[in-house]
Design a protein around this motif. Structure first.
Motif, PDB file in Angstrom:
ATOM      1  N   LEU A 256       0.674  -1.187   0.111  1.00 32.09           N
ATOM      2  CA  LEU A 256      -0.050   0.064  -0.076  1.00 32.09           C
ATOM      3  C   LEU A 256       0.974   1.322   0.039  1.00 32.09           C
ATOM      4  CD1 LEU A 256      -2.783   1.525   0.035  1.00 32.09           C
ATOM      5  CD2 LEU A 256      -2.715   1.147   2.508  1.00 32.09           C
ATOM      6  N   GLY A 257       1.885   1.321   0.849  1.00 30.11           N
ATOM      7  CA  GLY A 257       2.720   2.537   0.875  1.00 30.11           C
ATOM      8  C   GLY A 257       3.380   2.846  -0.178  1.00 30.11           C
ATOM      9  N   GLY A 260      -0.059   2.108  -3.680  1.00 29.01           N
ATOM     10  CA  GLY A 260      -1.084   3.226  -3.369  1.00 29.01           C
ATOM     11  C   GLY A 260      -0.316   4.576  -3.672  1.00 29.01           C
ATOM     12  N   ALA A 318      -4.017   0.955   6.649  1.00 28.93           N
ATOM     13  CA  ALA A 318      -4.435   0.168   5.578  1.00 28.93           C
ATOM     14  C   ALA A 318      -6.133   0.090   5.650  1.00 28.93           C
ATOM     15  CB  ALA A 318      -3.969  -1.287   5.489  1.00 28.93           C
ATOM     16  N   SER A 321      -7.284   3.564   4.824  1.00 27.40           N
ATOM     17  CA  SER A 321      -7.133   4.021   3.363  1.00 27.40           C
ATOM     18  C   SER A 321      -8.459   2.976   2.540  1.00 27.40           C
ATOM     19  CB  SER A 321      -5.980   3.358   2.685  1.00 27.40           C
ATOM     20  OG  SER A 321      -4.815   3.952   3.328  1.00 27.40           O
ATOM     21  N   LEU A 351      -2.092   6.339   3.517  1.00 30.97           N
ATOM     22  CA  LEU A 351      -1.211   5.071   3.022  1.00 30.97           C
ATOM     23  C   LEU A 351      -0.162   5.446   3.744  1.00 30.97           C
ATOM     24  CD1 LEU A 351       0.651   6.299   0.568  1.00 30.97           C
ATOM     25  CD2 LEU A 351      -1.778   6.088  -0.662  1.00 30.97           C
ATOM     26  N   TYR A 355       3.283   2.964   5.505  1.00 31.40           N
ATOM     27  CA  TYR A 355       4.496   3.258   4.875  1.00 31.40           C
ATOM     28  C   TYR A 355       5.648   3.574   6.007  1.00 31.40           C
ATOM     29  CZ  TYR A 355       8.096   4.876   1.567  1.00 31.40           C
ATOM     30  OH  TYR A 355       9.317   5.139   1.146  1.00 31.40           O
ATOM     31  N   LEU A 411      -7.372   0.819  -5.534  1.00 28.41           N
ATOM     32  CA  LEU A 411      -6.709   1.086  -4.385  1.00 28.41           C
ATOM     33  C   LEU A 411      -7.553   0.320  -3.146  1.00 28.41           C
ATOM     34  CD1 LEU A 411      -5.215   3.220  -2.883  1.00 28.41           C
ATOM     35  CD2 LEU A 411      -6.903   4.874  -2.807  1.00 28.41           C
ATOM     36  N   ALA A 415      -5.182  -1.784  -0.324  1.00 30.94           N
ATOM     37  CA  ALA A 415      -5.226  -1.387   0.858  1.00 30.94           C
ATOM     38  C   ALA A 415      -5.758  -2.652   1.958  1.00 30.94           C
ATOM     39  CB  ALA A 415      -6.386  -0.354   1.293  1.00 30.94           C
ATOM     40  N   THR A 418      -2.707  -5.244   2.161  1.00 29.52           N
ATOM     41  CA  THR A 418      -1.880  -4.767   3.284  1.00 29.52           C
ATOM     42  C   THR A 418      -2.500  -4.980   4.741  1.00 29.52           C
ATOM     43  OG1 THR A 418      -0.950  -3.225   1.514  1.00 29.52           O
ATOM     44  CG2 THR A 418      -0.767  -2.556   4.090  1.00 29.52           C
TER      45      THR A 418
END
Length: 443
Positions: A256-257, A260, A318, A321, A351, A355, A411, A415, A418
């Motif tokens: 995701l980081g 996304g 996540a 997001s 997101l 990360y 997206l 998410a 993750t």
């Protein structure tokens, strides 16, 4: 963060030393991401017209994003090469090589003639240079995070592991800001030479990064492994043979980081300018605002990792997001300047939570003698998938007749993946308790 990563703690140095190392890792990573992100933004604004020139704007954009994706496809190769070397000869040496390679390659992109100058050789050479960029970045991040964590006091690893992450929004600020500055040039000047200036700026920035990297000390943990000959003979092979569950879970938590982020920046810039008809300066301003907010989110995320653990923080970001993906795109779809900036910033901030703790989480998954390889491979398996996200989102946009619904669902899916891997990660930590205890006794 959990105290289970005891080996790194056993070799930890003072806070002052840890800050010096983390800052050096941050500066080098900021340059790496400046160069890498610069290509992504230029793919949306320049390369589709000047290097992949066709009469069909959609085809040109897809071709430019395909070359963008090549850099991600090359990242696992960099992870294999530099992961092996980093676990065998040292973290610091590899980081000097990676930052040099990407700085030189980015400068060469700024000097490369376009399609109208040298024909088909232009997109071929551009794609080759992007490939080399990907190899360098594939070895960079894992080494920077590993070096920062292995110098950090045990109870402060979250904040120091977040330092290389801050290089990402700083790189975004620098790259988007540089392109925003030259975007005000007349169109002819921008297309002829203006867009090249940010790429050529990579060369003097490389000198600064090299000076800082050379002042960073080698990991004290790696030096002890070297003294006691505790290094893995083939670390990459051992990761695949003995730690593949951690590898897959780690890649999922990192997806995701990275993926996304490229959906919200690279894809949205293209979507906003070509489909919604917004001016490119507005999308660049939105990216700059989001990157500024991201810096503070990353700092906060590092502190939260120390208090609650990186896996829980990953799940939180996540889930947020996934829940707010549609509201963020609804704001972007209004094309109103304030709403667009808020939508891009909201999505990026959420997101950025997973990360922020990605480095802390991934270093928990692998023992010290496999850490550089394991962290680099996990991040870059996620990177391969991430590189194709703008391409997939553009294809879904065309499939949906220009509606943002399908890209938004992409997206949401990223998410949720993750989030699931974040839930599974603590079991991976528990599974390696015995290994970590044995490592601690030898360091």
């Amino acid at each position: 963060m959990s105290e289970r990563s005891g080996p790194a703690g056993a070799a930890a140095v003072t806070d002052a030393d840890a800050k010096k190392v983390a800052f050096g890792a941050f500066v080098g990573t900021a340059l790496e991401w400046y160069d890498f992100f610069l290509y992504g933004t230029a793919a949306s604004l320049v390369f589709n017209r000047l290097y992949f020139a066709t009469d069909d704007a959609l085809v040109a954009t897809l071709a430019a994003f395909a070359s963008f994706a090549v850099g991600f496809a090359a990242r696992p190769l960099g992870a294999v090469i530099f992961g092996h070397l980093g676990d065998r000869i040292g973290r610091k040496k590899c980081l000097i090589v990676t930052v040099t390679l990407i700085g030189v390659v980015t400068t060469l992109i700024g000097l490369l003639p376009d399609y109208f100058g040298i024909g088909l050789a232009a997109p071929v050479l551009l794609t080759l240079l992007r490939l080399l960029q990907g190899v360098a970045v594939g070895g960079e991040w894992g080494g920077a995070v590993t070096l920062a964590v292995e110098h950090a006091p045990p109870k402060r690893r979250g904040r120091y592991a977040a330092m290389p992450q801050i290089g990402s929004p700083v790189g975004t600020l620098l790259s988007s800001g540089a392109l925003l500055a030259v975007s005000n040039l007349p169109p002819e000047a921008f297309d002829s030479w203006g867009w090249r200036l940010p790429f050529l700026a990579a060369f003097p920035l490389l000198g600064v990064a090299l000076w800082l990297r050379r002042r960073v000390e080698e990991s004290p943990l790696f030096e002890k492994l070297l003294e006691q000959d505790e290094r893995a003979s083939s670390p990459v092979r051992e990761v695949f043979a003995t730690a593949w569950p951690q590898l897959l879970v780690g890649a999922g938590t990192a997806l995701l980081g990275v993926g996304g982020f490229y959906l919200i920046t690279t894809f949205v810039i293209s979507y906003g300018t070509t489909t919604l008809g917004m001016p490119r300066w507005l999308l660049l301003v939105a990216t700059l605002a989001a990157a500024t907010v991201e810096i503070f989110v990353l700092i906060l995320g590092g502190r939260l990792a120390e208090r609650y653990g990186p896996a829980r923080v990953t799940v939180l970001g996540a889930a947020g997001s996934a829940l707010l993906a549609f509201p963020a795109f609804w704001m972007i779809d209004t094309t109103a300047a304030v709403a667009v900036v808020l939508g891009v910033t909201l999505a990026t901030a959420l997101l950025s939570i997973p990360y922020a703790v990605s480095g802390a989480l991934l270093t928990e998954l692998f023992p010290p003698n496999l850490r550089y390889s394991g962290v680099a491979l996990s991040a870059n398996i996620a990177g391969v998938a991430s590189g194709f996200v703008p391409l997939a989102a553009t294809a879904l946009l065309a499939l949906g007749g220009g509606s943002s619904v399908l890209p938004t669902l992409l997206l949401v899916g990223i998410a949720l993946l993750t989030c699931g891997c974040g839930l599974a990660a603590p079991r991976m930590f528990a599974d390696r308790d015995q290994v970590t205890t044995a490592d601690s006794a030898t360091v």
